[in-house]
Design an enzyme around this catalytic site. Sequence first.
Site, short mmCIF file in Angstrom:
data_model
loop_
_atom_site.label_atom_id
_atom_site.label_comp_id
_atom_site.label_asym_id
_atom_site.label_seq_id
_atom_site.Cartn_x
_atom_site.Cartn_y
_atom_site.Cartn_z
N GLU A 259 117.51 148.08 -30.14
CA GLU A 259 118.64 147.77 -29.27
C GLU A 259 118.29 146.66 -28.28
OE1 GLU A 259 118.88 152.12 -30.46
OE2 GLU A 259 117.33 150.72 -29.79
N CYS A 291 117.31 152.45 -23.62
CA CYS A 291 118.14 151.47 -24.34
C CYS A 291 119.61 151.66 -24.02
CB CYS A 291 117.90 151.59 -25.84
SG CYS A 291 116.28 150.98 -26.38
#
Length: 384
Positions: A259, A291
């Site tokens: 991510e 994330c």
Amino acid sequence: MKPHFRNTVERMYRDTFSYNFYNRPILSRRNTVWLCYEVKTKGPSRPPLDAKIFRGQVYSELKYHPEMRFFHWFSKWRKLHRDQEYEVTWYISWSPCTKCTRDMATFLAEDPKVTLTIFVARLYYFWDPDYQEALRSLCQKRDGPRATMKIMNYDEFQHCWSKFVYSQRELFEPWNNLPKYYILLHIMLGEILRHSMDPPTFTFNFNNEPWVRGRHETYLCYEVERMHNDTWVLLNQRRGFLCNQAPHKHGFLEGRHAELCFLDVIPFWKLDLDQDYRVTCFTSWSPCFSCAQEMAKFISKNKHVSLCIFTARIYDDQGRCQEGLRTLAEAGAKISIMTYSEFKHCWDTFVDHQGCPFQPWDGLDEHSQDLSGRLRAILQNQEN
């Protein structure tokens, strides 16, 4: 007999290498192109070809570009060894320009006994549609031998340092952000060449059994749409996939999640602030707490971008990961569990399926229903 080498050097100085092979994606005043090459032969008889370096200027006449200088020399060599098969490897500071790329494709198409692997430190004019098409033509394999292009990672820089630099036996010291820049360029090259995932990688990593074991990587497929006349229009040039970078791989001492790698590349798309965009991600695992927090910050700061996440499985849905998913949803992201429809879409869009249809695994629908219920409970902050 060897043809005479012209315009070549054996090695470069350390500062020359570090300056010209610095892999930050956007750079100015790097007008000299350095091409380090190695030629290997197949078969029992191997002529002793030395690895050397060609150099040239970006804005000079085409014949003075190092790529064309190499092929001029190599063509003379081929006349002496027409029946030999060759493996050519380049390590080059800039990827070839459009005209060089087209001439290279023509040369390789006419000589199927030559394979070319190109490791590039930076991509030249990667935003130009004509250049992107030229790279695809060079690297496509369907109609015969072509080149393979890759981004230089730590291993390639280390190899060049040892082989082509007056290193005085000193170890290669990577500059700051080398691995981060590698990932950015790797993703951008994947978009340009329209890389596809192999089928076993997809079915192994996107299997949605809730408690599956041995899946330590996160794969993230993405596509981008732009609003036009009240309709979402797919941007074909903004589509690809990536995975997390494991610790001690490509120079990442601590690793980097998929991510975060994805968020790193979005600024290079230069999305128009006056346009509305929808980014859709299909992930093998839902984001971890950190994330999810970073993705929430991104969409909070970029109001012209909406984010939809379809995930195959829920990562550690206890404690902080639950909090991270709720924070991400509260920031405006739409989070859902992948169903048969999304798995099939990913198979059709991101996998090199060779015309084979998507075959669902046992329990796919049941797992999707179970995970959807658990995700609803998490987002509603309910106890399991």
